[in-house]
Design a protein around this motif. Sequence first.
Motif, PDB file in Angstrom:
ATOM      1  N   ASN A   1       0.814  -1.224   0.000  1.00 56.41           N
ATOM      2  CA  ASN A   1       0.000   0.000   0.000  1.00 56.41           C
ATOM      3  C   ASN A   1       0.846   1.271   0.000  1.00 56.41           C
ATOM      4  O   ASN A   1       0.359   2.346   0.357  1.00 56.41           O
ATOM      5  N   GLY A   2       2.108   1.139  -0.412  1.00 59.39           N
ATOM      6  CA  GLY A   2       2.992   2.298  -0.391  1.00 59.39           C
ATOM      7  C   GLY A   2       3.760   2.472  -1.680  1.00 59.39           C
ATOM      8  O   GLY A   2       3.498   1.812  -2.687  1.00 59.39           O
ATOM      9  N   GLY A   3       4.737   3.372  -1.647  1.00 64.46           N
ATOM     10  CA  GLY A   3       5.462   3.761  -2.844  1.00 64.46           C
ATOM     11  C   GLY A   3       6.721   2.959  -3.099  1.00 64.46           C
ATOM     12  O   GLY A   3       7.029   1.999  -2.381  1.00 64.46           O
ATOM     13  N   PRO A   4       7.483   3.363  -4.133  1.00 64.53           N
ATOM     14  CA  PRO A   4       8.692   2.642  -4.531  1.00 64.53           C
ATOM     15  C   PRO A   4       9.803   2.761  -3.499  1.00 64.53           C
ATOM     16  O   PRO A   4       9.911   3.769  -2.789  1.00 64.53           O
ATOM     17  N   ILE A   5      10.616   1.714  -3.448  1.00 61.31           N
ATOM     18  CA  ILE A   5      11.718   1.635  -2.508  1.00 61.31           C
ATOM     19  C   ILE A   5      12.824   0.829  -3.163  1.00 61.31           C
ATOM     20  O   ILE A   5      12.590   0.101  -4.132  1.00 61.31           O
ATOM     21  N   THR A   6      14.045   0.978  -2.679  1.00 61.63           N
ATOM     22  CA  THR A   6      15.181   0.259  -3.255  1.00 61.63           C
ATOM     23  C   THR A   6      14.903  -1.239  -3.313  1.00 61.63           C
ATOM     24  O   THR A   6      14.326  -1.809  -2.385  1.00 61.63           O
ATOM     25  N   LEU A   7      15.313  -1.878  -4.405  1.00 62.11           N
ATOM     26  CA  LEU A   7      15.072  -3.302  -4.589  1.00 62.11           C
ATOM     27  C   LEU A   7      15.555  -4.103  -3.371  1.00 62.11           C
ATOM     28  O   LEU A   7      16.662  -3.907  -2.881  1.00 62.11           O
ATOM     29  N   GLY A   8      14.682  -5.006  -2.920  1.00 63.84           N
ATOM     30  CA  GLY A   8      15.018  -5.858  -1.789  1.00 63.84           C
ATOM     31  C   GLY A   8      14.580  -5.322  -0.445  1.00 63.84           C
ATOM     32  O   GLY A   8      14.654  -6.027   0.566  1.00 63.84           O
ATOM     33  N   GLU A   9      14.087  -4.080  -0.415  1.00 59.37           N
ATOM     34  CA  GLU A   9      13.698  -3.462   0.854  1.00 59.37           C
ATOM     35  C   GLU A   9      12.184  -3.341   1.008  1.00 59.37           C
ATOM     36  O   GLU A   9      11.702  -2.855   2.032  1.00 59.37           O
ATOM     37  N   GLY A  10      11.440  -3.784  -0.009  1.00 59.12           N
ATOM     38  CA  GLY A  10       9.984  -3.687   0.048  1.00 59.12           C
ATOM     39  C   GLY A  10       9.329  -5.041   0.217  1.00 59.12           C
ATOM     40  O   GLY A  10       9.928  -5.978   0.750  1.00 59.12           O
ATOM     41  N   ASN A  11       8.103  -5.154  -0.267  1.00 60.81           N
ATOM     42  CA  ASN A  11       7.312  -6.370  -0.086  1.00 60.81           C
ATOM     43  C   ASN A  11       7.345  -7.321  -1.282  1.00 60.81           C
ATOM     44  O   ASN A  11       6.716  -8.381  -1.237  1.00 60.81           O
ATOM     45  N   ALA A  12       8.066  -6.961  -2.331  1.00 59.98           N
ATOM     46  CA  ALA A  12       8.152  -7.845  -3.491  1.00 59.98           C
ATOM     47  C   ALA A  12       9.007  -9.066  -3.154  1.00 59.98           C
ATOM     48  O   ALA A  12      10.107  -8.927  -2.623  1.00 59.98           O
ATOM     49  N   ASN A  13       8.505 -10.244  -3.472  1.00 60.19           N
ATOM     50  CA  ASN A  13       9.234 -11.495  -3.242  1.00 60.19           C
ATOM     51  C   ASN A  13       9.879 -11.914  -4.563  1.00 60.19           C
ATOM     52  O   ASN A  13       9.291 -12.643  -5.362  1.00 60.19           O
ATOM     53  N   PHE A  14      11.091 -11.433  -4.798  1.00 59.48           N
ATOM     54  CA  PHE A  14      11.759 -11.666  -6.080  1.00 59.48           C
ATOM     55  C   PHE A  14      12.090 -13.144  -6.281  1.00 59.48           C
ATOM     56  O   PHE A  14      11.957 -13.663  -7.398  1.00 59.48           O
ATOM     57  N   TYR A  15      12.520 -13.812  -5.239  1.00 57.28           N
ATOM     58  CA  TYR A  15      12.846 -15.235  -5.366  1.00 57.28           C
ATOM     59  C   TYR A  15      11.611 -16.023  -5.802  1.00 57.28           C
ATOM     60  O   TYR A  15      11.675 -16.839  -6.734  1.00 57.28           O
ATOM     61  N   LYS A  16      10.502 -15.772  -5.165  1.00 56.39           N
ATOM     62  CA  LYS A  16       9.262 -16.476  -5.480  1.00 56.39           C
ATOM     63  C   LYS A  16       8.816 -16.176  -6.915  1.00 56.39           C
ATOM     64  O   LYS A  16       8.419 -17.081  -7.655  1.00 56.39           O
ATOM     65  N   PHE A  17       8.912 -14.907  -7.305  1.00 57.20           N
ATOM     66  CA  PHE A  17       8.487 -14.520  -8.648  1.00 57.20           C
ATOM     67  C   PHE A  17       9.343 -15.182  -9.715  1.00 57.20           C
ATOM     68  O   PHE A  17       8.833 -15.800 -10.655  1.00 57.20           O
ATOM     69  N   PHE A  18      10.664 -15.051  -9.607  1.00 55.07           N
ATOM     70  CA  PHE A  18      11.532 -15.585 -10.648  1.00 55.07           C
ATOM     71  C   PHE A  18      11.537 -17.112 -10.671  1.00 55.07           C
ATOM     72  O   PHE A  18      11.726 -17.719 -11.729  1.00 55.07           O
ATOM     73  N   THR A  19      11.307 -17.732  -9.538  1.00 54.50           N
ATOM     74  CA  THR A  19      11.184 -19.189  -9.503  1.00 54.50           C
ATOM     75  C   THR A  19       9.953 -19.635 -10.287  1.00 54.50           C
ATOM     76  O   THR A  19      10.014 -20.562 -11.099  1.00 54.50           O
TER      77      THR A  19
END
Length: 294
Positions: free
Chosen positions: A238-256
Motif C-alpha cells: 500500500n505504499g510507494g517505490p523503494i530500493t530493490l530488496g527493501e519492500g514487499n516484493a518477493n523476487f525469489y518467489k516470482f523468478f522461480t
Amino acid sequence: MKQKSLLQKIIANTLNYKDSMNNNIRVMQGRLVPKYQGKYQAFPIGMWKDEFKVAQECGLDLIEFILDFNDAEENPLLKPGGIDNIKRVVKETGVAVKTVCADYFMEAPLHSTDNKVSTKSFIVLERLLETAEALGITDIIIPCVDQSSLKNIEAVDRFVEKMVKIIPVIEKKNINLSLETDLPPKQFIELLDRLNSRNITVNYDIGNSAALGFDCNEELTAYGNKITDIHIKDRVLNGGPITLGEGNANFYKFFTKLKEFDYQGPFIMQAYRDDEGVEIFKKQLNWVKRYLND
C-alpha cells in the motif's frame, strides 16, 4: 550548462561498467539521467538522446520509451521527423527502442467517460501504432492503474469496446498492447478472455503487484503465458517505490515461478530512483542480477 556538465559526468562515470551488465536487463527511459523537471518518471525532453549514450556506456541494448500526456507532441514518437531522429540515435549508439510505456493513457484513459478525451486518446493510439511499426516496436504498454484504473464493470466495458476496435490493426501489424492493471488475477484473466487476441498481452510490474498485496504465484498461474514485458520494481504494501530488496516484493518467489513459462520478453528496470539516476541504477542492477543469472 550545469545540466550538460552533469550529463557529461554521468556518461564518464559509466565507462567500463558494461562488463558487469546482464544482456537480459533493459531500462525505463529517464532512469539514467537527472529527473526531468523534478518528475519521478517522465520523458526527458532535451536529454533523451544523451540517455542513449549513457545506456551505451552501460552496455544496455534497449531503452523502453515513455510517451507522457504532457508535451506529447514534443515526443519524437509523435513529433514530425521524430522517427528519423530515433533511428539515427539507435544507429549511433546501438541502443534500440522495442517497447513503449504509454503513460499518456493514465492521464487520458481510452475508457474515459468524457467522449472527447477517449476519442482523442484513441487517435493517439492509432498514431503511436504507426510509429511503432516504423521503428519495429514489439510492445506498447497500456497502463490501467491509478487515474486510469478499471475500477468498475462499466469502465471495463468501455475499455473492451475501445480495444476491440484496435485489435484488427495490432494483429495485422503484430504489435502487442501489453496491459498493466490493478485487477486481481481472476478479473484480469476474464478481461483477457473477453479481448481474446494473441496481441493483447500482459505487462507485469513486480513492485506494483506487491504494493497491491497480490500473490505472484496466483498471478502467473492465471496469465504467466501472456506476459510479454516485465517491470522490475519494489514497493511496500500500500505504499510507494523503494530500493530493490527493501519492500514487499518477493523476487525469489516470482523468478522461480517465472521459470515455468517460456518468457522471451525484456526485463525493464523501473526501480527506485534518486535525482541523479545512474548510480542507484547500477546498485540495484547488481542486486537483481542474482535472479536474472540463475
